[in-house]
Structure formats: structure tokens, C-alpha cells
Design a protein around this motif. Structure first.
Motif, PDB file in Angstrom:
ATOM      1  N   GLY A 183       8.203 -10.902   2.032  1.00 40.87           N
ATOM      2  CA  GLY A 183       6.996 -11.043   1.229  1.00 40.87           C
ATOM      3  C   GLY A 183       5.790 -10.311   1.792  1.00 40.87           C
ATOM      4  O   GLY A 183       4.703 -10.384   1.221  1.00 40.87           O
ATOM      5  N   ASP A 184       5.955  -9.602   2.882  1.00 43.28           N
ATOM      6  CA  ASP A 184       4.847  -8.853   3.506  1.00 43.28           C
ATOM      7  C   ASP A 184       4.652  -7.543   2.734  1.00 43.28           C
ATOM      8  O   ASP A 184       5.398  -6.578   2.908  1.00 43.28           O
ATOM      9  N   LEU A 185       3.640  -7.512   1.874  1.00 41.79           N
ATOM     10  CA  LEU A 185       3.396  -6.373   0.994  1.00 41.79           C
ATOM     11  C   LEU A 185       3.096  -5.096   1.774  1.00 41.79           C
ATOM     12  O   LEU A 185       3.587  -4.018   1.423  1.00 41.79           O
ATOM     13  N   ASP A 186       2.321  -5.204   2.837  1.00 40.47           N
ATOM     14  CA  ASP A 186       2.010  -4.010   3.636  1.00 40.47           C
ATOM     15  C   ASP A 186       3.260  -3.440   4.298  1.00 40.47           C
ATOM     16  O   ASP A 186       3.459  -2.224   4.320  1.00 40.47           O
ATOM     17  N   LEU A 187       4.107  -4.305   4.824  1.00 40.09           N
ATOM     18  CA  LEU A 187       5.347  -3.854   5.442  1.00 40.09           C
ATOM     19  C   LEU A 187       6.274  -3.237   4.394  1.00 40.09           C
ATOM     20  O   LEU A 187       6.907  -2.215   4.650  1.00 40.09           O
ATOM     21  N   ALA A 188       6.335  -3.829   3.218  1.00 38.79           N
ATOM     22  CA  ALA A 188       7.158  -3.271   2.137  1.00 38.79           C
ATOM     23  C   ALA A 188       6.646  -1.886   1.750  1.00 38.79           C
ATOM     24  O   ALA A 188       7.437  -0.957   1.548  1.00 38.79           O
ATOM     25  N   ARG A 189       5.340  -1.728   1.647  1.00 40.86           N
ATOM     26  CA  ARG A 189       4.781  -0.407   1.304  1.00 40.86           C
ATOM     27  C   ARG A 189       5.063   0.617   2.404  1.00 40.86           C
ATOM     28  O   ARG A 189       5.391   1.762   2.116  1.00 40.86           O
TER      29      ARG A 189
ATOM     30  N   GLY B 263      14.234   4.686  11.986  1.00 41.10           N
ATOM     31  CA  GLY B 263      12.983   4.446  11.264  1.00 41.10           C
ATOM     32  C   GLY B 263      12.870   3.016  10.769  1.00 41.10           C
ATOM     33  O   GLY B 263      11.813   2.383  10.898  1.00 41.10           O
ATOM     34  N   LEU B 264      13.949   2.493  10.205  1.00 42.26           N
ATOM     35  CA  LEU B 264      13.930   1.108   9.728  1.00 42.26           C
ATOM     36  C   LEU B 264      13.759   0.132  10.886  1.00 42.26           C
ATOM     37  O   LEU B 264      13.010  -0.846  10.781  1.00 42.26           O
ATOM     38  N   GLN B 265      14.422   0.420  12.012  1.00 42.32           N
ATOM     39  CA  GLN B 265      14.271  -0.433  13.203  1.00 42.32           C
ATOM     40  C   GLN B 265      12.824  -0.404  13.702  1.00 42.32           C
ATOM     41  O   GLN B 265      12.290  -1.443  14.094  1.00 42.32           O
ATOM     42  N   ALA B 266      12.216   0.759  13.703  1.00 41.06           N
ATOM     43  CA  ALA B 266      10.836   0.868  14.205  1.00 41.06           C
ATOM     44  C   ALA B 266       9.875   0.073  13.325  1.00 41.06           C
ATOM     45  O   ALA B 266       8.936  -0.542  13.832  1.00 41.06           O
ATOM     46  N   LEU B 267      10.097   0.115  12.040  1.00 38.06           N
ATOM     47  CA  LEU B 267       9.217  -0.622  11.126  1.00 38.06           C
ATOM     48  C   LEU B 267       9.463  -2.126  11.137  1.00 38.06           C
ATOM     49  O   LEU B 267       8.568  -2.904  10.819  1.00 38.06           O
ATOM     50  N   HIS B 268      10.657  -2.529  11.497  1.00 32.52           N
ATOM     51  CA  HIS B 268      11.030  -3.930  11.371  1.00 32.52           C
ATOM     52  C   HIS B 268      11.458  -4.532  12.686  1.00 32.52           C
ATOM     53  O   HIS B 268      12.462  -5.243  12.774  1.00 32.52           O
TER      54      HIS B 268
END
Length: 183
Positions: free
Chosen positions: A138-144, A175-180
């Protein structure tokens, strides 16, 4: 012609308008966004260009329909990935990449200029975004940010900007690991 309203994407189109959009999609997928003109579309259909204006006010109206198709199909692909592997960013990224690479010209048409939000069916953009938003808790900034990463990777791949020996699967994973990263 200019004062005729653009049909809202996803609204009930006449059979002829659906035929025009299908031909536009075939032309787009075959030759790319630059080839999609009303004259070329009319030639593709074997009719005179003014006949198109009985169904669409301009090329933008046809493009809006194509963009709505792309968003609807992408939403279906992401929803299917989410159903197979709930919460998996890797599954969503794979579905996103697979769809974009299978339809590079449609993807470019829909993403390389401003989104015609007022002309799209209500809720379509949100539907396409919801699987990612759910996977991001539900984190909109992370989703964006995740979408921006995925879009950047896909568009660079579509445009052939990575060297031939690039390990794109590893780059996606990293990239996905770095963001999450956890907490």
C-alpha cells in the motif's frame, strides 16, 4: 469534425469503430507509432480517410482506444501474475516486462507521452496499478518508484540501449532488491 467529442475509451463502440481500432492496432504493432496516421489507417482498411472521421474525430481518439486496450491487457497480465504468486514483485516484474516486450509499439504509444486520463475509462489506470500497490504493502511512493524502475528497464530494452552481453534478469532482480530492502 473538430467539434465532435472523442469517444471515451471502453465505451460501447460501433462494430465499424471496433474494426477501425483493430486495424489501427495491427498497423501499430506492425510498423510502430510513427506509421499510425489517419491516411495510412484508411489505406489499411481500404477506405477513404474522411470515412474514419464518422467514427473518430481525429487520430488521438483512435490512440486513446489503443491506450485503453494496453492498460486493460496489462492489468489482466498483472492480475494473473498476482493470482499465481501473491505479493511477488518478481512475478509482477516478469509479467510487466513480458507484456511490454510482446507489444513494444503499443507500449511506447501508451507510455512515451502524457496519459490521456480524462478520456480513459474511470478506474482503468488504478486497476492496472493495484497489483503493484498491493505488493508494495500500500506504499504509493514505493509503488511509483518500482514502476519507474520497471518502465525504465523495459523502455531501455525496447530501444536496444543495453549491451548485448548485459544480464538483464540479474539487473531486474538487483533493482527490485534495492527498492524493496527490508525495514
Amino acid at each position: 469534425m473538430a467539434d465532435r467529442p472523442t469517444p471515451r475509451a471502453g465505451t460501447q463502440l460501433s462494430p465499424r469503430a471496433r474494426e477501425i481500432v483493430a486495424a489501427a492496432r495491427a498497423l501499430l504493432e506492425e510498423s510502430g507509432p510513427a506509421a499510425l496516421t489517419m491516411r495510412t489507417l484508411a489505406d489499411h482498411l481500404g477506405i477513404k480517410a474522411p470515412s474514419l472521421y464518422k467514427h473518430f474525430p481525429d487520430k488521438h481518439g483512435v490512440e486513446v482506444e489503443l491506450i485503453a486496450q494496453m492498460l486493460d491487457e496489462l492489468a489482466e497480465a498483472l492480475e494473473a501474475a498476482e493470482a499465481r504468486d501473491p505479493g511477488s514483485l518478481q512475478a509482477l516484474a516478469e509479467a510487466y516486462r513480458t507484456y511490454a516486450l510482446a507489444h513494444p509499439h503499443l507500449y511506447r504509444l501508451a507510455t512515451e507521452r502524457p496519459l490521456p486520463r480524462p478520456s480513459l475509462p474511470p478506474g482503468l489506470e488504478d486497476r492496472a496499478a493495484l497489483p503493484l500497490l498491493r505488493a508494495c504493502g500500500g506504499d504509493l511512493d514505493l509503488a511509483r518508484a518500482t514502476w519507474a524502475f520497471a518502465h525504465g528497464m523495459v523502455i531501455l530494452e525496447i530501444h536496444g540501449r543495453f549491451p548485448g552481453d548485459a544480464d538483464l534478469e540479474a539487473a531486474w532482480k538487483r533493482g527490485l532488491q534495492a527498492l524493496h530492502r527490508p525495514g
